[in-house]
Design a protein around this motif. Structure first.
Motif, short mmCIF file in Angstrom:
data_model
loop_
_atom_site.label_atom_id
_atom_site.label_comp_id
_atom_site.label_asym_id
_atom_site.label_seq_id
_atom_site.Cartn_x
_atom_site.Cartn_y
_atom_site.Cartn_z
N UNK A 240 0.85 -1.18 0.00
CA UNK A 240 0.00 0.00 0.00
C UNK A 240 0.88 1.23 0.00
N UNK A 241 0.59 2.17 -0.88
CA UNK A 241 1.33 3.42 -0.96
C UNK A 241 0.63 4.49 -0.14
N UNK A 242 1.41 5.29 0.58
CA UNK A 242 0.88 6.41 1.36
C UNK A 242 1.48 7.70 0.82
N UNK A 243 0.68 8.50 0.14
CA UNK A 243 1.22 9.71 -0.47
C UNK A 243 1.43 10.83 0.55
N UNK A 244 0.74 10.75 1.68
CA UNK A 244 0.93 11.75 2.72
C UNK A 244 1.71 11.17 3.90
N UNK A 245 1.10 10.21 4.62
CA UNK A 245 1.77 9.68 5.80
C UNK A 245 1.36 8.24 6.08
N UNK A 246 2.26 7.53 6.75
CA UNK A 246 1.96 6.25 7.36
C UNK A 246 1.73 6.49 8.84
N UNK A 247 0.63 5.98 9.36
CA UNK A 247 0.26 6.20 10.76
C UNK A 247 0.23 4.84 11.45
N UNK A 248 1.12 4.63 12.39
CA UNK A 248 1.26 3.34 13.06
C UNK A 248 0.48 3.36 14.37
N UNK A 249 -0.47 2.45 14.49
CA UNK A 249 -1.33 2.34 15.66
C UNK A 249 -1.40 0.89 16.11
N UNK A 250 -0.27 0.21 16.10
CA UNK A 250 -0.24 -1.24 16.28
C UNK A 250 -0.11 -1.68 17.73
N UNK A 251 0.06 -0.74 18.65
CA UNK A 251 0.13 -1.09 20.06
C UNK A 251 1.54 -1.19 20.59
N UNK A 252 1.66 -1.32 21.89
CA UNK A 252 2.95 -1.21 22.58
C UNK A 252 3.90 -2.36 22.29
N UNK A 253 3.42 -3.48 21.75
CA UNK A 253 4.30 -4.58 21.34
C UNK A 253 4.63 -4.49 19.86
N UNK A 254 3.60 -4.37 19.05
CA UNK A 254 3.79 -4.44 17.60
C UNK A 254 4.33 -3.16 16.99
N UNK A 255 4.07 -2.02 17.61
CA UNK A 255 4.62 -0.77 17.06
C UNK A 255 6.14 -0.74 17.13
N UNK A 256 6.77 -0.98 18.30
CA UNK A 256 8.24 -0.99 18.30
C UNK A 256 8.81 -2.10 17.42
N UNK A 257 8.13 -3.23 17.37
CA UNK A 257 8.58 -4.32 16.50
C UNK A 257 8.59 -3.86 15.04
N UNK A 258 7.50 -3.21 14.60
CA UNK A 258 7.42 -2.75 13.21
C UNK A 258 8.45 -1.67 12.92
N UNK A 259 8.67 -0.77 13.87
CA UNK A 259 9.69 0.26 13.66
C UNK A 259 11.06 -0.39 13.48
N UNK A 260 11.38 -1.36 14.34
CA UNK A 260 12.69 -2.00 14.26
C UNK A 260 12.84 -2.82 12.97
N UNK A 261 11.79 -3.53 12.57
CA UNK A 261 11.85 -4.27 11.32
C UNK A 261 12.05 -3.34 10.12
N UNK A 262 11.66 -2.08 10.30
CA UNK A 262 11.77 -1.09 9.22
C UNK A 262 13.05 -0.28 9.31
N UNK A 263 13.94 -0.63 10.25
CA UNK A 263 15.23 0.04 10.32
C UNK A 263 15.30 1.18 11.30
N UNK A 264 14.30 1.32 12.17
CA UNK A 264 14.28 2.40 13.16
C UNK A 264 14.35 1.76 14.55
N UNK A 265 15.47 1.97 15.24
CA UNK A 265 15.64 1.35 16.54
C UNK A 265 17.09 1.38 16.97
N UNK A 266 17.44 0.66 18.03
CA UNK A 266 18.84 0.61 18.48
C UNK A 266 19.72 -0.02 17.40
N UNK A 267 20.69 0.73 16.92
CA UNK A 267 21.49 0.28 15.77
C UNK A 267 22.15 -1.07 16.01
N UNK A 268 22.72 -1.25 17.18
CA UNK A 268 23.41 -2.50 17.47
C UNK A 268 22.45 -3.69 17.43
N UNK A 269 21.25 -3.49 17.97
CA UNK A 269 20.25 -4.56 17.98
C UNK A 269 19.79 -4.89 16.57
#
Length: 528
Positions: A240-269
Motif C-alpha cells: 500500500x502506498x501512502x502519499x501523505x503519511x503512514x500512521x502506526x497504531x499497532x500497540x505497545x508490542x507491535x509498534x516498536x517491533x514494526x519500527x525495528x523491522x523497518x530500520x528504526x531502533x537501536x542500531x546494534x540490535x
C-alpha cells in the motif's frame, strides 16, 4: 500498488479513531489495516464473553514474556481484530488524573496536558450520566455505568465510607479518589468497542478502505520518507502506498517491533538481526510500563456470590436469558465496582485502582473457572508503577513475536505501594458491614503477612492490567522516539498514534487515553 493518502496500521482505538476523523474529508483516501479478522462473533458482543475470548480465539494474540527475576514467565493476551483489545477486554472506562497528563507535558510532551486531554475526552464521550464540565455527551463512544445492585456491593460501599473512601457515581473526575459503579463501554447490554463507536458508523464512506487479516511486515521508505507499507496476506504480500503519511497504531508490542523491522531502533540490535539501520533510535522498545497487581479473594458466609451462575445448567439459563432479555450476569462487564484509593500517605492523589465483584475464580486455572464456594474478588494494582521493561526483536522475521521483558516490582516505590494496597484491601474487607459477610481470605491467604510474603504472592499469584505502554516514548528531548506532533524522529511521513507513545503509564485503563490521544492527533495531522 494501491495508493492512499494515509495508511493506518492497526485497528485498535487509535486506528479506529483516525480512520473516522481523517476519512471525514471525502477528498482524502484512507486505508485501515488490521492483522486480525473482522470483529464478528457473539462472544465479542456479549459483555461477559471476554473471558473465553482471552483464553484462546482468532481474535487474540498470546505474547509470551521472558522469565522475571523469580523465574516467572507470563502470557499476555492482546486483541487482534477490528477494535483491537477493546473488542476482547473487560470494557472498563477510566481516564486517569490531571497529574498524569500534566506530568507528560512537564516531561516534554508539549501540548498533551490535562486541559488538552480533557477536551478530547469530552468530545469522544456519550456519557449516560449526561454532560457537565467534566463529562461529554453526544460523542461517538457510549459510556455506561454499571447498575447492578447486590448485597456484597452495597456492603463494600458502606465499608468504604467507614474507611474514609468517598462513594461516587462517577470516578472520572479531576479527583479520582472514591469508589462506585464501574463506568464501562457497554450500550444496551452489548459491548461497545472502538470499532463499534468509531469505525462501523463510517464504513460506508467510499474513501475509506478496511483491510483485515493483513499483517504489516515493514514500512517502506524512499530515502528517509515513509511511502507505504508491505503487508503479509493470504497467498503472498501486498503493498500500500501512502502519499501523505503512514500512521502506526499497532500497540505497545507491535509498534516498536514494526519500527525495528523497518530500520528504526537501536542500531546494534538491528545490525545483530541483519536489518539495515535507517535511524539509530536507542529508545525504541524501552520504557515499557504495565500495571502489575493481584486479585484478593474472599469466601462469603451466605450464598450471595455469582459463582454458581457461571457453570452447569445455570450458565445455560443465563445464556438464554441474555439473548432473550439482554439481562443477567452475562450482560455485565469485567467487574461491578471500580475505585481509586490513596494507600500511601505521601501520594498526592490516588495511587491504587480497585475492581470488586461478588465472584471468585479458581486460582491458576487454564481457563476462567469460578469457585464452587461463594466468594468475592478485589483486583488491585498501583496506578503509576515506576518499573520499566523492554520489547526487542526475536528475529528479522515479521511473523515472529517480539521478546518481552516485563521487569515488574523492580523499584522500591512499586514494592512499597504493592504491599500497602494489599493491607488496604484487607482493612476494607475487615470493616462492617462487609466483614459480616466474609468468612476467610482465600487468595493470597491470611497467612501471607510480611512485606516479602506479600510481594512473593504478587509475583507468583498476581495478574496484569494488560495496559502496556511507553515503548516509543513521546518527548522533546533527542532521546525520545516520537516528537510532540507524534512524528517519528529522524524520518518523514511517519507518525505513531497509540499507547506506545505515552511517556508514563496513566493511572487508569488505557482505552480512553488512547482514543483521546488519537482524537487530538487527527486534528494535528489535518492541520499539517
Amino acid at each position: 500498488m494501491d495508493s492512499f493518502d494515509y495508511v493506518i496500521v492497526g485497528a485498535g482505538p487509535g486506528g479506529c479513531v483516525l480512520a473516522n476523523r481523517l476519512s471525514a474529508d471525502p477528498a482524502i483516501r484512507v486505508a485501515l489495516v488490521e492483522a486480525g479478522p473482522p470483529n464478528k462473533n457473539y462472544l465479542i458482543d456479549m459483555p461477559k464473553g471476554f473471558g473465553k475470548l482471552l483464553t484462546g480465539s482468532p481474535f487474540v494474540t498470546h505474547y509470551p514474556t521472558e522469565p522475571d527475576a523469580t523465574g516467572q514467565a507470563y502470557v499476555w493476551a492482546r486483541g487482534k481484530t477490528l477494535g483491537g483489545s477493546t473488542s476482547v477486554n473487560g470494557m472498563a472506562y477510566s481516564r486517569g488524573q490531571p497529574e498524569d497528563y500534566d506530568g507528560w507535558e512537564a516531561m516534554g510532551a508539549t501540548g498533551w496536558g490535562w486541559k488538552t486531554m480533557l477536551k478530547a475526552f469530552r468530545e469522544i464521550e456519550d456519557h449516560e450520566l449526561g454532560a457537565d464540565e467534566m463529562r461529554g455527551a453526544g460523542g461517538p463512544l457510549h459510556v455506561g455505568v454499571n447498575k447492578v445492585r447486590h448485597p456484597v456491593n452495597d456492603a463494600v460501599l458502606e465499608a468504604a465510607r467507614a474507611n474514609g473512601l468517598p462513594v461516587r457515581p462517577d470516578n472520572n473526575r479531576e479527583d479520582q479518589a472514591g469508589i462506585g459503579p464501574m463506568a464501562h463501554m457497554i450500550k444496551n447490554a452489548k459491548r461497545m468497542s472502538a470499532a463499534d463507536a468509531f469505525l462501523t458508523p463510517v464504513r460506508s464512506r467510499r474513501n475509506l478502505i478496511v483491510i483485515t487479516n493483513a499483517r504489516a511486515n515493514r514500512i517502506l521508505f524512499e530515502g528517509r520518507r515513509a511511502t507505504g507499507v508491505e503487508l503479509a496476506i493470504a497467498g503472498g504480500t501486498r503493498t500500500l502506498s501512502a502519499t501523505r503519511e503512514v500512521l502506526v497504531c499497532a500497540g505497545a508490542f507491535e509498534t516498536p517491533k514494526l519500527l525495528m523491522l523497518s530500520g528504526i531502533g537501536p542500531a546494534e540490535h538491528l545490525t545483530a538481526h541483519g536489518i539495515a539501520v535507517l535511524q539509530d533510535s536507542p529508545s525504541v522498545g524501552t520504557n515499557m510500563a504495565e500495571h502489575r497487581g493481584i486479585a484478593l479473594q474472599y469466601q462469603l458466609k451466605d450464598k450471595l456470590s455469582h459463582n454458581p451462575q457461571f457453570s452447569g445448567w445455570r450458565l445455560i439459563l443465563n445464556g438464554i436469558r441474555y439473548y432473550l432479555t439482554k439481562t443477567g450476569v452475562l450482560s455485565y462487564g469485567s467487574h461491578e465496582l471500580m475505585g481509586f484509593a490513596k494507600v500511601v500517605p505521601q501520594s498526592r492523589t490516588a495511587d491504587t485502582q480497585l475492581f470488586i465483584s461478588p465472584f471468585s475464580r479458581v486460582p491458576g486455572a487454564p481457563r476462567p473457572m469460578f469457585e464452587k464456594e461463594p466468594g468475592a474478588q478485589c483486583l488491585i494494582y498501583p496506578t503509576r508503577p515506576t518499573s520499566r521493561g523492554t520489547v526487542t526483536l526475536r528475529s528479522a522475521d515479521p511473523a515472529d513475536l517480539p521478546v518481552i521483558a516485563p521487569n515488574a516490582l523492580d523499584t522500591d516505590y512499586d514494592r512499597h505501594v504493592s504491599v500497602e494496597m494489599v493491607r488496604y484491601v484487607r482493612k476494607l474487607f475487615d470493616t462492617a458491614p462487609l466483614s459480616d459477610l466474609v468468612t476467610d481470605e482465600t487468595l493470597p491467604g491470611a497467612e501471607v503477612e510480611s512485606d516479602e510474603e506479600i510481594l512473593q504472592a504478587i509475583r507468583t499469584k498476581g495478574t496484569w492490567g494488560f495496559h502496556t505502554c511507553g515503548t516509543a516514548r513521546m518527548g522533546s528531548d533527542p532521546a525520545s522516539v516520537i516528537d510532540p506532533q507524534l512524528r517519528v524522529r529522524g524520518v518523514e511521513g511517519l507518525r505513531v498514534v497509540d499507547a506506545s507513545v505515552f511517556p508514563t503509564i496513566p493511572s487508569c485503563n488505557t482505552t480512553a487515553p488512547v482514543a483521546a490521544l488519537a482524537w487530538r492527533a487527527a486534528e494535528i495531522i489535518r492541520a499539517a
